[in-house]
Scaffold this motif. Structure first.
Motif, PDB file in Angstrom:
ATOM      1  N   VAL A   1     -15.155  -6.488 -10.370  1.00  0.00           N
ATOM      2  CA  VAL A   1     -14.946  -5.061 -10.111  1.00  0.00           C
ATOM      3  C   VAL A   1     -14.526  -4.382 -11.421  1.00  0.00           C
ATOM      4  O   VAL A   1     -15.089  -3.381 -11.842  1.00  0.00           O
ATOM      5  CB  VAL A   1     -13.872  -4.855  -9.035  1.00  0.00           C
ATOM      6  CG1 VAL A   1     -13.582  -3.362  -8.846  1.00  0.00           C
ATOM      7  CG2 VAL A   1     -14.326  -5.471  -7.706  1.00  0.00           C
ATOM      8  N   PHE A   2     -13.514  -4.957 -12.074  1.00  0.00           N
ATOM      9  CA  PHE A   2     -13.087  -4.503 -13.398  1.00  0.00           C
ATOM     10  C   PHE A   2     -13.488  -5.587 -14.392  1.00  0.00           C
ATOM     11  O   PHE A   2     -12.846  -6.633 -14.466  1.00  0.00           O
ATOM     12  CB  PHE A   2     -11.571  -4.278 -13.440  1.00  0.00           C
ATOM     13  CG  PHE A   2     -11.090  -3.203 -12.520  1.00  0.00           C
ATOM     14  CD1 PHE A   2     -11.844  -2.067 -12.296  1.00  0.00           C
ATOM     15  CD2 PHE A   2      -9.878  -3.319 -11.878  1.00  0.00           C
ATOM     16  CE1 PHE A   2     -11.400  -1.072 -11.442  1.00  0.00           C
ATOM     17  CE2 PHE A   2      -9.409  -2.327 -11.030  1.00  0.00           C
ATOM     18  CZ  PHE A   2     -10.190  -1.194 -10.807  1.00  0.00           C
TER      19      PHE A   2
ATOM     20  N   TRP B   1      -7.161   2.467  -3.919  1.00  0.00           N
ATOM     21  CA  TRP B   1      -8.376   1.938  -3.304  1.00  0.00           C
ATOM     22  C   TRP B   1      -9.529   2.886  -3.561  1.00  0.00           C
ATOM     23  O   TRP B   1      -9.350   4.087  -3.763  1.00  0.00           O
ATOM     24  CB  TRP B   1      -8.181   1.726  -1.795  1.00  0.00           C
ATOM     25  CG  TRP B   1      -7.609   2.908  -1.088  1.00  0.00           C
ATOM     26  CD1 TRP B   1      -8.285   3.937  -0.512  1.00  0.00           C
ATOM     27  CD2 TRP B   1      -6.221   3.184  -0.893  1.00  0.00           C
ATOM     28  NE1 TRP B   1      -7.407   4.843   0.034  1.00  0.00           N
ATOM     29  CE2 TRP B   1      -6.134   4.400  -0.183  1.00  0.00           C
ATOM     30  CE3 TRP B   1      -5.031   2.505  -1.237  1.00  0.00           C
ATOM     31  CZ2 TRP B   1      -4.908   4.975   0.169  1.00  0.00           C
ATOM     32  CZ3 TRP B   1      -3.831   3.078  -0.892  1.00  0.00           C
ATOM     33  CH2 TRP B   1      -3.770   4.293  -0.185  1.00  0.00           C
ATOM     34  N   PHE B   2     -10.740   2.322  -3.578  1.00  0.00           N
ATOM     35  CA  PHE B   2     -11.938   3.140  -3.829  1.00  0.00           C
ATOM     36  C   PHE B   2     -13.167   2.357  -3.375  1.00  0.00           C
ATOM     37  O   PHE B   2     -13.128   1.153  -3.178  1.00  0.00           O
ATOM     38  CB  PHE B   2     -12.053   3.509  -5.312  1.00  0.00           C
ATOM     39  CG  PHE B   2     -12.230   2.331  -6.238  1.00  0.00           C
ATOM     40  CD1 PHE B   2     -13.496   1.892  -6.605  1.00  0.00           C
ATOM     41  CD2 PHE B   2     -11.127   1.647  -6.740  1.00  0.00           C
ATOM     42  CE1 PHE B   2     -13.664   0.816  -7.448  1.00  0.00           C
ATOM     43  CE2 PHE B   2     -11.275   0.563  -7.589  1.00  0.00           C
ATOM     44  CZ  PHE B   2     -12.556   0.146  -7.945  1.00  0.00           C
TER      45      PHE B   2
ATOM     46  N   LYS C   1     -18.879  -2.458  -2.402  1.00  0.00           N
ATOM     47  CA  LYS C   1     -17.657  -2.994  -1.807  1.00  0.00           C
ATOM     48  C   LYS C   1     -16.593  -1.907  -1.720  1.00  0.00           C
ATOM     49  O   LYS C   1     -16.576  -0.975  -2.516  1.00  0.00           O
ATOM     50  CB  LYS C   1     -17.098  -4.140  -2.660  1.00  0.00           C
ATOM     51  CG  LYS C   1     -17.995  -5.360  -2.767  1.00  0.00           C
ATOM     52  CD  LYS C   1     -17.361  -6.407  -3.675  1.00  0.00           C
ATOM     53  CE  LYS C   1     -18.222  -7.655  -3.779  1.00  0.00           C
ATOM     54  NZ  LYS C   1     -17.626  -8.665  -4.684  1.00  0.00           N
ATOM     55  N   PHE C   2     -15.705  -2.070  -0.725  1.00  0.00           N
ATOM     56  CA  PHE C   2     -14.510  -1.247  -0.665  1.00  0.00           C
ATOM     57  C   PHE C   2     -13.400  -2.062  -1.317  1.00  0.00           C
ATOM     58  O   PHE C   2     -13.120  -3.189  -0.913  1.00  0.00           O
ATOM     59  CB  PHE C   2     -14.150  -0.896   0.775  1.00  0.00           C
ATOM     60  CG  PHE C   2     -13.152   0.213   0.883  1.00  0.00           C
ATOM     61  CD1 PHE C   2     -13.524   1.534   0.675  1.00  0.00           C
ATOM     62  CD2 PHE C   2     -11.823  -0.060   1.170  1.00  0.00           C
ATOM     63  CE1 PHE C   2     -12.599   2.553   0.757  1.00  0.00           C
ATOM     64  CE2 PHE C   2     -10.892   0.960   1.259  1.00  0.00           C
ATOM     65  CZ  PHE C   2     -11.283   2.274   1.058  1.00  0.00           C
ATOM     66  N   VAL C   3     -12.795  -1.500  -2.358  1.00  0.00           N
ATOM     67  CA  VAL C   3     -11.901  -2.265  -3.224  1.00  0.00           C
ATOM     68  C   VAL C   3     -10.462  -1.781  -3.094  1.00  0.00           C
ATOM     69  O   VAL C   3     -10.198  -0.578  -3.086  1.00  0.00           O
ATOM     70  CB  VAL C   3     -12.354  -2.135  -4.698  1.00  0.00           C
ATOM     71  CG1 VAL C   3     -11.417  -2.899  -5.621  1.00  0.00           C
ATOM     72  CG2 VAL C   3     -13.783  -2.643  -4.853  1.00  0.00           C
ATOM     73  N   TYR C   4      -9.565  -2.734  -2.996  1.00  0.00           N
ATOM     74  CA  TYR C   4      -8.132  -2.443  -2.935  1.00  0.00           C
ATOM     75  C   TYR C   4      -7.470  -3.051  -4.165  1.00  0.00           C
ATOM     76  O   TYR C   4      -7.615  -4.251  -4.433  1.00  0.00           O
ATOM     77  CB  TYR C   4      -7.520  -3.037  -1.670  1.00  0.00           C
ATOM     78  CG  TYR C   4      -6.107  -2.575  -1.365  1.00  0.00           C
ATOM     79  CD1 TYR C   4      -5.884  -1.380  -0.686  1.00  0.00           C
ATOM     80  CD2 TYR C   4      -5.007  -3.336  -1.748  1.00  0.00           C
ATOM     81  CE1 TYR C   4      -4.601  -0.955  -0.396  1.00  0.00           C
ATOM     82  CE2 TYR C   4      -3.715  -2.914  -1.468  1.00  0.00           C
ATOM     83  CZ  TYR C   4      -3.514  -1.722  -0.786  1.00  0.00           C
ATOM     84  OH  TYR C   4      -2.233  -1.296  -0.508  1.00  0.00           O
TER      85      TYR C   4
ATOM     86  N   VAL D   1      -7.018  -7.467  -7.581  1.00  0.00           N
ATOM     87  CA  VAL D   1      -8.118  -6.670  -7.036  1.00  0.00           C
ATOM     88  C   VAL D   1      -8.767  -7.442  -5.893  1.00  0.00           C
ATOM     89  O   VAL D   1      -9.150  -8.605  -6.057  1.00  0.00           O
ATOM     90  CB  VAL D   1      -9.151  -6.369  -8.139  1.00  0.00           C
ATOM     91  CG1 VAL D   1     -10.279  -5.501  -7.574  1.00  0.00           C
ATOM     92  CG2 VAL D   1      -8.499  -5.713  -9.341  1.00  0.00           C
ATOM     93  N   GLN D   2      -8.905  -6.775  -4.736  1.00  0.00           N
ATOM     94  CA  GLN D   2      -9.458  -7.444  -3.554  1.00  0.00           C
ATOM     95  C   GLN D   2     -10.651  -6.671  -3.006  1.00  0.00           C
ATOM     96  O   GLN D   2     -10.667  -5.444  -3.016  1.00  0.00           O
ATOM     97  CB  GLN D   2      -8.408  -7.519  -2.446  1.00  0.00           C
ATOM     98  CG  GLN D   2      -7.104  -8.156  -2.841  1.00  0.00           C
ATOM     99  CD  GLN D   2      -6.081  -8.047  -1.736  1.00  0.00           C
ATOM    100  OE1 GLN D   2      -6.215  -8.700  -0.706  1.00  0.00           O
ATOM    101  NE2 GLN D   2      -5.069  -7.226  -1.940  1.00  0.00           N
ATOM    102  N   ASP D   3     -11.623  -7.418  -2.493  1.00  0.00           N
ATOM    103  CA  ASP D   3     -12.723  -6.826  -1.725  1.00  0.00           C
ATOM    104  C   ASP D   3     -12.277  -6.813  -0.262  1.00  0.00           C
ATOM    105  O   ASP D   3     -12.076  -7.868   0.342  1.00  0.00           O
ATOM    106  CB  ASP D   3     -13.971  -7.686  -1.908  1.00  0.00           C
ATOM    107  CG  ASP D   3     -15.078  -7.302  -0.941  1.00  0.00           C
ATOM    108  OD1 ASP D   3     -14.995  -6.210  -0.346  1.00  0.00           O
ATOM    109  OD2 ASP D   3     -16.014  -8.103  -0.786  1.00  0.00           O
ATOM    110  N   ILE D   4     -12.055  -5.602   0.286  1.00  0.00           N
ATOM    111  CA  ILE D   4     -11.621  -5.540   1.691  1.00  0.00           C
ATOM    112  C   ILE D   4     -12.672  -4.879   2.586  1.00  0.00           C
ATOM    113  O   ILE D   4     -12.327  -4.369   3.655  1.00  0.00           O
ATOM    114  CB  ILE D   4     -10.282  -4.798   1.820  1.00  0.00           C
ATOM    115  CG1 ILE D   4     -10.352  -3.391   1.207  1.00  0.00           C
ATOM    116  CG2 ILE D   4      -9.180  -5.589   1.140  1.00  0.00           C
ATOM    117  CD1 ILE D   4      -9.146  -2.538   1.552  1.00  0.00           C
TER     118      ILE D   4
END
Length: 414
Positions: A338-339, A380-381, A388-391, A411-414
């Motif tokens: 993600v990053f 979150w975004f 993905k929805f990322v937290y 960083v999590q994929d939720i």
């Protein structure tokens, strides 16, 4: 570098900031300089922003185009072995600029032809072509990100921290101008008025974009060629795939192959090239990675701890109490993060790892955690790139005495 040359450059730049015309400054510049080192420009900007003359980063950024035009044609060329070979990061960077320029020219031709009466039957096809070319041009994001994530950290290690800061700020302005043009593109219909609005927005973007190409090739690359070692170019070549390329042919991974002690063959999207060099000696770890030792509520070896961290379903980044980026795990390949993180970012100050537009938010977050006002700061975004929805959580790391030791980002994929 001669101090008097740097001083003259500073005085010329200050005259600009105080309202002198570019023409008068250009004349004075030509009187004093036959050729100027890109490093002198870097030193001049650094000293100017660090001085008590009242010139801020924003001031330097606002006159960036004027600076580049003044130095155009005066900067001394730097020749470095291998830099013009297919596949060398400098060669790839220049090829991308050629491809991006070509996309701009194609868009201008379509705009020129789309409103001609004789092209009315083909208007729909021309609009589709316009959108396709804008999509291709949008790959400049990869070009800029590689520059910011791979070139800038190495520049900063050599003390050239002012050009990256200024250029990153301009990059973000250009990104915004492209988004504005993209919004106008989405509004396009068969109306000539709509096409005119898009054309204006596109030309505003392309003027700044083409000026950045000048800065990259006339100033930035000259600084890199003067200062970077062969090891630096090797690390850039090896890490570039994580950030992608602009328009030019891509491949899934960059491979390095060590043929002899002092020769390496590099495969990159634009071809294969060879660098002959003496590698820096690698530091040998004094710790045995396989030996277990007390660790938390049990015992682990360094190797086991590393494997565990890499198998967590999280992207982890640790910035120490001195604001230095110290660690990230290999949860997924860099191009799937993600990053995106690569080894060249290790050791970089956290302020230098973020674009100027978000720096205030980063500082605020770290101050909240450092002061103890907050233990965690979440956000979150939706990541359109990954679907993905990322937290994201920024957590203060404190020792047993409660003393601040750094910030853990996960960083999590939720």
């Amino acid at each position: 570098m001669e101090n008097n040359r740097i001083q003259i450059l500073k005085e010329i730049l200050l005259d600009l900031h105080h309202g002198a015309s570019p023409e008068s400054v250009q004349e004075r510049f030509n009187q004093h300089f036959k050729g100027v080192s890109a490093l002198e420009i870097s030193m001049m900007e650094h000293e100017l922003m660090a001085s008590e003359d009242g010139v801020t980063f924003e001031d330097v950024m606002s006159l960036c185009n004027v600076h580049a035009n003044i130095f155009k044609g005066a900067i001394a060329d730097v020749e470095v072995a291998d830099a013009d070979q297919e596949g060398h990061p400098v060669y790839v960077f220049k090829q991308e600029n050629l491809a991006l320029r070509s996309a701009i020219l194609r868009i201008r031709r379509i705009i020129e032809n789309i409103s001609k009466p004789e092209n009315e039957p083909f208007k729909s096809d021309l609009l589709n072509g316009l959108k396709h070319q804008m999509t291709l041009l949008g790959q400049f994001h990869n070009h800029y990100t590689r520059k910011e994530k791979l070139f800038f950290p190495i520049m900063e290690r050599y003390g050239n921290d002012s050009p990256p800061k200024v250029m990153w700020g301009v990059d973000d302005d250009i990104r915004k101008l492209f988004r504005d043009a993209g919004s106008k593109l989405q509004e396009l219909s068969n109306s000539d008025a709509d096409i005119e609005e898009f054309s204006k927005a596109f030309e505003t973007f392309s003027e700044e974009f083409e000026a950045m190409i000048l800065k990259e090739e006339a100033i930035l690359l000259m600084i890199l060629l003067e200062t970077f070692t062969q090891d630096d170019w090797l690390s850039i070549a090896e890490e570039s795939d994580a950030y992608g390329y602009a328009i030019i042919k891509k491949q899934s991974r960059t491979r390095t192959e060590e043929n002899t002690e002092n020769t390496r063959i590099i495969d990159t999207p634009e071809g294969q090239f060879t660098i002959t060099f003496t590698p820096k000696p690698k530091n040998k770890s004094v710790a045995n990675r396989e030996t277990t030792q007390p660790f938390g509520n049990g015992y682990l070896s360094v190797e086991q701890a590393n494997l565990i961290l890499n198998h967590l379903p999280l992207e982890i980044t640790f910035v120490n109490k001195d604001d230095v980026f110290q660690y990230y795990n290999d949860n997924v390949p860099a191009d799937e993060m993600v990053f995106k993180r690569t080894p060249s970012q290790i050791g970089r100050n956290v302020e230098l790892r973020h674009p100027p537009k978000v720096l205030d938010k980063v500082k605020k977050t770290f101050n909240l955690l450092r002061s103890g006002e907050r233990d965690q700061v979440p956000m979150w975004f939706k990541s359109e790139r990954l679907g993905k929805f990322v937290y994201v959580t920024y957590a203060a790391v404190r020792d047993d005495q409660g003393d601040f030791q750094g910030v853990l980002e996960y960083v999590q994929d939720i």
